[in-house]
Design an enzyme around this catalytic site. Structure first.
Site, PDB file in Angstrom:
ATOM      1  N   HIS A  43       0.850  -1.206   0.000  1.00 16.92           N
ATOM      2  CA  HIS A  43       0.000   0.000   0.000  1.00 16.92           C
ATOM      3  C   HIS A  43       0.881   1.250   0.000  1.00 16.92           C
ATOM      4  O   HIS A  43       2.087   1.161   0.236  1.00 16.92           O
ATOM      5  CB  HIS A  43      -0.880   0.016   1.257  1.00 16.92           C
ATOM      6  CG  HIS A  43      -0.068   0.176   2.503  1.00 16.92           C
ATOM      7  ND1 HIS A  43       0.550  -0.898   3.122  1.00 16.92           N
ATOM      8  CD2 HIS A  43       0.291   1.269   3.211  1.00 16.92           C
ATOM      9  CE1 HIS A  43       1.234  -0.460   4.155  1.00 16.92           C
ATOM     10  NE2 HIS A  43       1.105   0.853   4.234  1.00 16.92           N
ATOM     11  N   HIS A 125       5.674   6.418  -0.698  1.00 16.96           N
ATOM     12  CA  HIS A 125       6.447   5.213  -1.010  1.00 16.96           C
ATOM     13  C   HIS A 125       5.639   3.966  -0.708  1.00 16.96           C
ATOM     14  O   HIS A 125       4.726   3.999   0.115  1.00 16.96           O
ATOM     15  CB  HIS A 125       7.754   5.201  -0.196  1.00 16.96           C
ATOM     16  CG  HIS A 125       7.542   5.107   1.276  1.00 16.96           C
ATOM     17  ND1 HIS A 125       7.244   6.208   2.060  1.00 16.96           N
ATOM     18  CD2 HIS A 125       7.544   4.042   2.117  1.00 16.96           C
ATOM     19  CE1 HIS A 125       7.089   5.819   3.319  1.00 16.96           C
ATOM     20  NE2 HIS A 125       7.265   4.507   3.375  1.00 16.96           N
TER      21      HIS A 125
HETATM   22  P1  2AM Z   1       6.393   2.390   6.256  1.00 20.87           P
HETATM   23  O1  2AM Z   1       5.834   1.507   5.194  1.00 20.87           O
HETATM   24  O2  2AM Z   1       7.281   3.443   5.730  1.00 20.87           O
HETATM   25  O3  2AM Z   1       6.946   1.653   7.425  1.00 20.87           O
HETATM   26  C1  2AM Z   1       1.278   1.065   8.574  1.00 20.87           C
HETATM   27  O4  2AM Z   1       2.112   0.911   9.672  1.00 20.87           O
HETATM   28  C2  2AM Z   1       1.843   2.053   7.596  1.00 20.87           C
HETATM   29  O5  2AM Z   1       1.973   3.334   8.207  1.00 20.87           O
HETATM   30  C3  2AM Z   1       3.195   1.701   7.028  1.00 20.87           C
HETATM   31  O6  2AM Z   1       3.137   1.895   5.631  1.00 20.87           O
HETATM   32  C4  2AM Z   1       4.155   2.674   7.634  1.00 20.87           C
HETATM   33  O7  2AM Z   1       5.110   3.191   6.796  1.00 20.87           O
HETATM   34  C5  2AM Z   1       3.249   3.832   7.974  1.00 20.87           C
HETATM   35  N1  2AM Z   1       3.742   4.596   9.125  1.00 20.87           N
HETATM   36  C6  2AM Z   1       4.068   5.901   9.131  1.00 20.87           C
HETATM   37  N2  2AM Z   1       4.443   6.295  10.338  1.00 20.87           N
HETATM   38  C7  2AM Z   1       4.378   5.199  11.132  1.00 20.87           C
HETATM   39  C8  2AM Z   1       4.666   4.959  12.515  1.00 20.87           C
HETATM   40  N3  2AM Z   1       5.074   5.942  13.335  1.00 20.87           N
HETATM   41  N4  2AM Z   1       4.502   3.708  12.990  1.00 20.87           N
HETATM   42  C9  2AM Z   1       4.077   2.705  12.183  1.00 20.87           C
HETATM   43  N5  2AM Z   1       3.778   2.875  10.877  1.00 20.87           N
HETATM   44  C10 2AM Z   1       3.933   4.108  10.361  1.00 20.87           C
END
Ligand code: 2AM
Length: 175
Positions: A43, A125
């Site tokens: 996603h 991303h």
């Molecule tokens: P990431 O893919 O860059 O890890 C669910 O956790 C989604 O939220 C993930 O895509 C994650 O990004 C994003 N996300 C952003 N901030 C986050 C945080 N503080 N903790 C966990 N997930 C985060």
């Protein structure tokens, strides 16, 4: 009382794009190692909210169902890397203005509900690998892709064994 629910707003790929993302993840994994994301959890995060109460989740469901998400396109034309967590990801050289605007408008609506926008700039991303080695280059291992989207999804991140699975709570109206 039910425990808090971890939620976030995202764009989700259609099955064809999901398959193409999975193929790229497979090739990148051969180069960088690490842990692949489950195909069904790929996603783009638009807004990470974190843990909310059931009542707050109900507000967010209503907010999502009232969101206006104009159809748009996001070119996926580069590989990127976040050293923290060894995250290898797919994204774009330049964020399209409509995607940036969607992110800004979503956070504007969320701020109206008392949620605080992040300090960091928006780097759209798709996480493909975690705890991976840095990729050799920004070139995508395979053909570039275009993500066509027309709705936002509110996702519930649910603990599931050693990882998490992503359940859909609501969609914005498809356009
Ligand atoms: P990431 O893919 O860059 O890890 C669910 O956790 C989604 O939220 C993930 O895509 C994650 O990004 C994003 N996300 C952003 N901030 C986050 C945080 N503080 N903790 C966990 N997930 C985060």
């Amino acid at each position: 009382m039910r425990p808090d629910m971890r939620v976030f707003f995202a764009l989700q790929p259609d099955p064809t794009l999901r398959q193409a993302l999975s193929s790229i993840a497979q090739r990148l994994h051969a180069e960088c190692g690490g842990r692949r994301m489950r195909d069904d959890s790929l996603h783009l995060t638009l807004a990470f909210i974190g843990d909310v109460s059931e009542a707050q989740a109900e507000h967010l469901i209503a907010l999502c169902q009232g969101l206006d998400c104009p159809a748009g396109e996001w070119p996926l034309d580069r590989v990127g890397y976040f050293p923290r967590g060894g995250v290898a990801w797919l994204g774009s050289q330049a964020t399209p203005q409509p995607l940036d605007t969607l992110h800004t408008r979503l956070w504007h609506a969320l701020a109206g509900e008392g949620f605080t926008p992040p300090d960091q700039p928006f780097v759209p991303h798709v996480t493909l690998l975690r705890r991976a080695r840095p990729p050799h280059s920004e070139a995508i291992p395979g053909p570039g892709l275009t993500w066509r989207y027309n709705r936002v999804t509110l996702v519930h991140s649910v603990p599931d064994g050693a990882g998490r699975r992503y359940d859909t709570l609501a969609h914005s109206p498809a356009v």
